[in-house]
Design a protein around this motif. Structure first.
Motif, PDB file in Angstrom:
ATOM      1  N   VAL A   1      26.901   9.523  77.133  1.00  0.00           N
ATOM      2  CA  VAL A   1      26.460   9.317  78.369  1.00  0.00           C
ATOM      3  C   VAL A   1      26.372   8.296  79.094  1.00  0.00           C
ATOM      4  O   VAL A   1      26.445   7.202  78.482  1.00  0.00           O
ATOM      5  CB  VAL A   1      24.845   9.936  78.273  1.00  0.00           C
ATOM      6  CG1 VAL A   1      24.805  11.321  77.898  1.00  0.00           C
ATOM      7  CG2 VAL A   1      24.146   8.855  77.420  1.00  0.00           C
ATOM      8  N   LEU A   2      26.336   7.999  80.524  1.00  0.00           N
ATOM      9  CA  LEU A   2      25.999   7.019  81.153  1.00  0.00           C
ATOM     10  C   LEU A   2      24.608   6.589  81.183  1.00  0.00           C
ATOM     11  O   LEU A   2      23.872   7.334  81.615  1.00  0.00           O
ATOM     12  CB  LEU A   2      26.792   6.966  82.502  1.00  0.00           C
ATOM     13  CG  LEU A   2      26.218   5.630  83.471  1.00  0.00           C
ATOM     14  CD1 LEU A   2      27.044   4.495  82.851  1.00  0.00           C
ATOM     15  CD2 LEU A   2      26.783   5.900  85.084  1.00  0.00           C
ATOM     16  N   VAL A   3      24.183   5.401  80.936  1.00  0.00           N
ATOM     17  CA  VAL A   3      22.988   4.895  80.536  1.00  0.00           C
ATOM     18  C   VAL A   3      22.503   4.080  81.871  1.00  0.00           C
ATOM     19  O   VAL A   3      23.395   3.275  82.171  1.00  0.00           O
ATOM     20  CB  VAL A   3      22.415   4.180  79.318  1.00  0.00           C
ATOM     21  CG1 VAL A   3      20.939   3.655  79.438  1.00  0.00           C
ATOM     22  CG2 VAL A   3      22.547   5.026  78.177  1.00  0.00           C
ATOM     23  N   CYS A   4      21.437   4.646  82.538  1.00  0.00           N
ATOM     24  CA  CYS A   4      21.232   3.954  83.903  1.00  0.00           C
ATOM     25  C   CYS A   4      19.956   3.569  83.745  1.00  0.00           C
ATOM     26  O   CYS A   4      19.070   4.477  83.549  1.00  0.00           O
ATOM     27  CB  CYS A   4      21.513   4.805  84.944  1.00  0.00           C
ATOM     28  SG  CYS A   4      20.951   4.329  86.561  1.00  0.00           S
ATOM     29  N   GLY A   5      19.430   2.224  83.910  1.00  0.00           N
ATOM     30  CA  GLY A   5      18.048   1.934  83.899  1.00  0.00           C
ATOM     31  C   GLY A   5      17.725   0.557  84.395  1.00  0.00           C
ATOM     32  O   GLY A   5      18.551  -0.120  84.768  1.00  0.00           O
ATOM     33  N   THR A   6      16.540   0.002  83.841  1.00  0.00           N
ATOM     34  CA  THR A   6      16.182  -1.152  84.404  1.00  0.00           C
ATOM     35  C   THR A   6      16.872  -2.337  83.456  1.00  0.00           C
ATOM     36  O   THR A   6      17.309  -1.903  82.254  1.00  0.00           O
ATOM     37  CB  THR A   6      14.452  -1.319  84.259  1.00  0.00           C
ATOM     38  OG1 THR A   6      14.009  -1.111  83.215  1.00  0.00           O
ATOM     39  CG2 THR A   6      13.987  -0.222  85.369  1.00  0.00           C
ATOM     40  N   ALA A   7      16.334  -3.403  83.295  1.00  0.00           N
ATOM     41  CA  ALA A   7      16.699  -4.452  82.672  1.00  0.00           C
ATOM     42  C   ALA A   7      15.999  -4.312  81.341  1.00  0.00           C
ATOM     43  O   ALA A   7      16.499  -4.451  80.385  1.00  0.00           O
ATOM     44  CB  ALA A   7      16.084  -6.043  83.219  1.00  0.00           C
ATOM     45  N   GLY A   8      14.561  -3.666  81.257  1.00  0.00           N
ATOM     46  CA  GLY A   8      14.002  -3.433  80.123  1.00  0.00           C
ATOM     47  C   GLY A   8      14.897  -2.157  79.276  1.00  0.00           C
ATOM     48  O   GLY A   8      14.872  -2.361  78.318  1.00  0.00           O
ATOM     49  N   GLY A   9      15.435  -1.489  80.022  1.00  0.00           N
ATOM     50  CA  GLY A   9      16.231  -0.342  79.413  1.00  0.00           C
ATOM     51  C   GLY A   9      17.421  -0.847  78.759  1.00  0.00           C
ATOM     52  O   GLY A   9      18.028  -0.414  77.680  1.00  0.00           O
TER      53      GLY A   9
END
Length: 301
Positions: free
Chosen positions: A198-206
């Protein structure tokens, strides 16, 4: 076993540096580069964070840059977005996904950003109801990421950590938005995504959580800070950054540079003037360590 490479795509310098710092904390050799359309380094164990400089450009241009900044061969691609949903992240995500399923983790609990019931909150307040809803450059219209993603594909709303595993194994298409309110939940989410296609999309924390999961939570020893004089260049007027700079400015061997108190219409000019003053000081006196506070400041420096 060779450690994986990571390619993180971010939309501004502050976010790129923040993501790189968290990847470095996880043990990666992390580098921030400015977008120029070229391919990135894919050395094993390296983390390259590409700053697309796309936060304030038009949506079509942001998508074009994201499409050009494709992942290096063999590298794990992560899409870092603003924790308050500002910017052109939807168009970038569409350009980066390449037909893959997407897991969106719009949370950063350590910074007060959570997602509950599919609603992104800043210290408990829906993000669109905070000052980010009236941002002069990128106002946030909705606190629900799903409202912006309808054109991308089917969306699994408000999936928790447990339900994420079910979604991953189901083969369902589209985008899965995952709730999280604690750092522990963020780490649990990242563990499930290590081997997922999958493509993981998230914040810097993620991004940081994914980096830790990819390195099996192995952390390097405490980095050795150079011994000698330190120069701090604080170009941002954010009160937290100013407080950090003020806390060290009276220490022996520390020199802090601030922008002038008089306001200018062009913040880029202020950043460049500040960078020139800092470089003049370094040319005359040198330094063992330079600390940069503010994305525009780092860019100018």
């Amino acid at each position: 076993m060779t450690d994986p490479s990571i390619h993180v795509v971010a939309d501004d310098r502050s976010g790129a540096m923040e993501a790189a710092a968290l990847c470095a904390d996880a043990g990666f050799d992390a580098w921030v580069v400015s977008w120029d359309g070229d391919h990135v380094d894919d050395r094993p164990g390296r983390c390259v964070v590409t700053d697309l400089r796309s936060r304030h450009v038009g949506a079509p241009e942001a998508a074009r840059r994201a499409a050009l900044a494709s992942s290096a061969p063999g590298a794990r691609l992560l899409h870092k977005i603003d924790s308050t949903l500002r910017g052109n992240w939807v168009g970038e995500l569409a350009a980066l996904r390449g037909g893959r399923r997407v897991v969106l983790v719009p949370t950063y609990p350590a910074a007060g950003r959570t997602c509950v019931g599919g609603v992104v909150r800043v210290h408990g307040v829906p993000v669109a109801d905070t000052e980010f809803g009236t941002d002069a450059h990128n106002p946030v219209r909705s606190s629900r990421p799903a409202d912006s993603l309808t054109a991308i594909g089917p969306i699994a709303h408000a999936v928790d950590v447990t339900a994420l595993g079910t979604w991953l194994h189901s083969g369902a298409a589209g985008v899965c938005i995952v709730d999280a309110s604690t750092d522990e939940e963020g780490d649990a989410i990242a563990q499930q995504l290590v081997d997922a296609d999958v493509l993981v999309c998230g914040t810097a924390g993620g991004v940081g959580a994914c980096a830790r999961a990819l390195r099996d939570h192995r952390r390097p020893s405490t980095p050795v800070v150079p011994v000698g004089s330190t120069v701090v260049v604080c170009g941002t007027r954010h009160p937290v950054s100013r407080a950090q700079a003020a806390a060290v400015e009276d220490l022996a061997g520390v020199t802090v540079f601030y922008p002038p108190d008089t306001l200018r219409a062009d913040p880029e000019v202020v950043a460049i003037e500040l960078a020139v003053r800092a470089h003049d000081h370094l040319a005359a006196h040198g330094a063992a360590l330079v600390v940069l506070l503010g994305g525009d400041t780092a860019d100018a420096f």
